[in-house]
Design an enzyme around this catalytic site. Structure first.
Site, PDB file in Angstrom:
ATOM      1  N   GLU A  36      89.004   6.988  57.647  1.00 30.63           N
ATOM      2  CA  GLU A  36      90.126   6.146  58.031  1.00 30.63           C
ATOM      3  C   GLU A  36      90.115   6.115  59.561  1.00 30.63           C
ATOM      4  OE1 GLU A  36      93.727   7.571  56.226  1.00 30.63           O
ATOM      5  OE2 GLU A  36      94.916   6.109  57.343  1.00 30.63           O
ATOM      6  N   ARG A 263      87.088  21.044  50.748  1.00 30.84           N
ATOM      7  CA  ARG A 263      87.012  20.645  52.148  1.00 30.84           C
ATOM      8  C   ARG A 263      86.689  21.845  53.012  1.00 30.84           C
ATOM      9  NH1 ARG A 263      91.028  17.917  55.084  1.00 30.84           N
ATOM     10  NH2 ARG A 263      91.096  16.409  53.427  1.00 30.84           N
ATOM     11  N   LYS A 273      94.257  15.515  60.729  1.00 34.04           N
ATOM     12  CA  LYS A 273      94.271  14.507  61.795  1.00 34.04           C
ATOM     13  C   LYS A 273      95.653  14.361  62.408  1.00 34.04           C
ATOM     14  CE  LYS A 273      91.568  11.415  59.847  1.00 34.04           C
ATOM     15  NZ  LYS A 273      90.909  10.164  59.525  1.00 34.04           N
TER      16      LYS A 273
HETATM   17  P1  ATP Z   1      93.530  13.761  57.094  1.00 31.97           P
HETATM   18  O1  ATP Z   1      93.926  14.138  55.683  1.00 31.97           O
HETATM   19  O2  ATP Z   1      93.643  14.860  58.068  1.00 31.97           O
HETATM   20  O3  ATP Z   1      94.128  12.477  57.566  1.00 31.97           O
HETATM   21  P2  ATP Z   1      91.279  12.676  55.850  1.00 31.97           P
HETATM   22  O4  ATP Z   1      90.544  13.634  55.048  1.00 31.97           O
HETATM   23  O5  ATP Z   1      92.198  11.794  55.095  1.00 31.97           O
HETATM   24  O6  ATP Z   1      92.001  13.449  57.005  1.00 31.97           O
HETATM   25  P3  ATP Z   1      89.477  10.542  56.250  1.00 31.97           P
HETATM   26  O7  ATP Z   1      89.167   9.761  57.456  1.00 31.97           O
HETATM   27  O8  ATP Z   1      90.140   9.839  55.127  1.00 31.97           O
HETATM   28  O9  ATP Z   1      90.343  11.769  56.723  1.00 31.97           O
HETATM   29  O10 ATP Z   1      88.194  11.287  55.731  1.00 31.97           O
HETATM   30  C1  ATP Z   1      86.974  10.633  55.511  1.00 31.97           C
HETATM   31  C2  ATP Z   1      86.130  11.449  54.573  1.00 31.97           C
HETATM   32  O11 ATP Z   1      85.900  12.749  55.114  1.00 31.97           O
HETATM   33  C3  ATP Z   1      86.824  11.646  53.249  1.00 31.97           C
HETATM   34  O12 ATP Z   1      85.888  11.415  52.224  1.00 31.97           O
HETATM   35  C4  ATP Z   1      87.276  13.056  53.283  1.00 31.97           C
HETATM   36  O13 ATP Z   1      87.315  13.617  52.003  1.00 31.97           O
HETATM   37  C5  ATP Z   1      86.229  13.740  54.165  1.00 31.97           C
HETATM   38  N1  ATP Z   1      86.819  14.894  54.830  1.00 31.97           N
HETATM   39  C6  ATP Z   1      87.894  14.897  55.627  1.00 31.97           C
HETATM   40  N2  ATP Z   1      88.188  16.153  56.024  1.00 31.97           N
HETATM   41  C7  ATP Z   1      87.265  16.961  55.461  1.00 31.97           C
HETATM   42  C8  ATP Z   1      87.015  18.367  55.484  1.00 31.97           C
HETATM   43  N3  ATP Z   1      87.792  19.189  56.168  1.00 31.97           N
HETATM   44  N4  ATP Z   1      85.963  18.831  54.790  1.00 31.97           N
HETATM   45  C9  ATP Z   1      85.164  18.005  54.118  1.00 31.97           C
HETATM   46  N5  ATP Z   1      85.334  16.672  54.044  1.00 31.97           N
HETATM   47  C10 ATP Z   1      86.374  16.154  54.707  1.00 31.97           C
HETATM   48 MG    MG Z   2      91.977  10.093  53.892  1.00 33.69          MG
END
Ligand code: ATP
Ligand code: MG
Length: 531
Positions: A36, A263, A273
């Protein structure tokens, strides 16, 4: 591109893919990385990138980069560009497969209409609070919205009017008609579309005032891109029935399989984030690429190489169990990498002048220094040696602690790559602070041991005549607790007040061109401030 020496470890996802290829279910795989664009990528995203792009490199297949851009008020093009740059820097390439979920807004709208026509979606007039109230709890079933019984015709009309901008934000939503008594709360008539006026989307501008929800957008985007394995983190496990419901009930060309993995959580940092955004916007750090941030951009400035991050991601593995990875593991990966690859230079952080009294004032000789203690192939360089040099304050002790092997009054030490010197005098100012040392050099010790005695300590130094002044920033962990905020009011309570120390008046050897990072276009933070 990952180099061929990196053979990824196997894991349960690889095994699923191997089976799918062996059984002929798929002849090639398609994965995707779906960020995102509401922040910079962090090391957790790197885990997902290495997994998704890595799979497409090891099996016949490809990996798409898709921006999941359904929340326009938090997203922008700076983040889109930064994410593209970071994925590329990590060594991966999406070729011509760069997509935005917003590319599918028109198609998604069409699929929503399809659901309405099938009696599987309805326009609901409950506001957010009422919707929550009707949803029930884990213990109690929800109640049907009074608008659930609307006719297909009325729903089609209302949905069209929602698109046309006839209702204000929050007035109506489109909801899936599934089961308000489902034990899975995600299946209790989830909202598929909400109204958002007045936001300019970075891709679609003001074209839409109706935005699809993630749970509807994601499975359909995957299906439209013919994704075979849609990998996401464990918190989406409970959303999988809805993912499957969406692709089962609209006419999409593929049935991707969602697979969840745990994760990455890392000690001494935060990965959400929301929290990272707070650190940046409230000025607790100097931007998303601050070397203390767990962002890919921050790690890059800290001096991490892409290979070290890939190696770390491989070492932590891919499983279904949540855990907290030690920060020391990330740090040791880059230490190994730099230890093997970084040419060495001398720098003095807290300079103390040493005058070598038996060395002529007008003399300047070039001593030979190895660029790496172990690897001869990294060559040597010439370093000027003069009567006045600087050593680090910490390398001299007037009253040495036990076991101190460096310079002491009347003691001897070797200057790395140069002579053995003996401290003959300690000069102090009125306040008693040491301002200078006097010494004599044993001029018969260049490249050989002194006669008749052993000198154990070796210290680094920089010639005063050729010193380049520098400001050096020393970075430490951003938080002083392994789980910032645990048991506190705020994660900010656990910030390490000494995470950045700026030293001025440092000096480094002149031969600085080679100091810059071997990665093109990247100068690690510890070298940035050399002037
Ligand atoms: P936040 O929840 O903090 O906003 P997010 O996981 O929603 O972060 P995205 O930009 O949607 O952020 O994530 C893109 C991809 O990265 C998704 O497929 C997500 O599952 C993966 N991802 C995000 N954080 C992690 C993590 N800590 N470990 C492994 N994969 C991750
Ligand atoms: Mg997300």
């Amino acid at each position: 591109m990952s180099d061929s020496t990196e053979t990824p470890r196997t894991n349960f996802i690889r095994q699923i893919i191997e089976e799918d290829l062996a059984s002929g279910k798929h002849s090639r795989i398609v994965t995707r990385f779906p960020p995102e664009p509401n922040g910079y990528l962090h090391i957790g995203h790197a885990k997902s990138i290495v997994l998704n792009f890595g799979l497409a490199l090891s099996f016949p297949g490809s990996c798409n980069l898709r921006f999941d851009d359904t929340n326009p008020h938090k997203e922008n093009m700076e983040f889109v560009e930064a994410i593209k740059g970071d994925v590329r820097w990590l060594g991966y390439d999406w070729d011509d497969r760069l997509y935005f979920a917003s590319d599918y807004f028109e198609q998604l709208y069409g699929f929503a209409v399809e659901l309405i026509r099938k009696g599987l979606a309805y326009v609901c007039d409950l506001n957010a609070e009422q919707t929550r109230d009707y949803r029930g709890t884990l213990k109690e079933p929800g109640r049907d919205s009074p608008y659930r019984v609307r006719s297909i015709e009325e729903n089609l009309d209302l949905f069209q009017q929602m698109r046309a901008g006839e209702y204000p934000d929050g007035a109506r939503t489109l909801r899936a008609k599934i089961d308000m008594a489902s034990p899975n709360l995600n299946m209790r008539d989830p909202v598929l579309y909400r109204i958002r006026h007045g936001v300019v989307h970075h891709q679609t501008g003001s074209e839409w005032c109706l935005y699809p929800m993630y749970d509807f957008t994601h499975p359909i985007s995957d299906a439209l891109e013919l994704v075979t394995h849609s990998l996401c983190t464990l918190e989406f496990e409970d959303h999988r029935p809805l993912y499957d419901w969406c692709i089962a009930n609209v006419s999409v060309p593929a049935k991707p399989r969602q697979i969840e993995f745990s994760r990455l959580n890392l000690e001494y940092t935060v990965m959400s984030k929301r929290l990272l955004t707070q650190l940046v916007s409230d000025g607790h750090v100097n931007g998303w690429d601050d070397p203390r941030m767990p962002t890919v951009a921050g790690l890059r400035r800290r001096g991490f190489t892409a290979a070290s991050i890939r190696k770390f991601c491989d070492r932590i593995g891919v499983t279904k169990s949540d855990n907290l990875v030690e920060m020391a593991m990330l740090e040791s990966t880059i230490r190994e990498d730099l230890d093997a690859a970084a040419p060495r230079r001398m720098a003095v952080l807290r300079p103390l002048k040493v005058v070598i009294e038996n060395y002529p004032e007008d003399r300047k000789e070039e001593v030979t220094a190895k660029n790496h203690p172990k690897f001869e192939e990294m060559g040597t360089r010439q370093v000027p040696f003069t009567r006045e040099i600087y050593i680090d304050r910490n390398d001299f002790a007037e009253i040495p602690p036990k076991g101190f092997k460096r310079l002491i009054p009347d003691g001897e030490v070797r200057l790395r790559n140069a002579y053995v010197i003996r401290c003959t005098d300690v000069i102090k100012d009125e306040s008693g602070e040491i301002i200078e040392l006097h010494a004599t050099a044993d001029l018969d010790t260049l490249g050989k041991n002194p006669e008749g005695r052993k000198v154990k300590g070796v210290i680094h130094w920089v010639s005063a005549a050729d010193a380049v002044p520098a400001r050096i920033q020393l970075y430490d962990r951003l938080f002083s607790e392994p789980q910032p905020g645990a048991g506190k009011d705020s994660f900010l309570d656990d910030m390490n007040p000494a995470s950045l120390e700026t030293l001025t008046g440092c000096i480094v050897e002149r031969n600085r061109r080679l100091l810059f990072s071997p990665q093109p276009g990247v100068s690690p933070s510890c070298f940035r401030s050399y002037r």
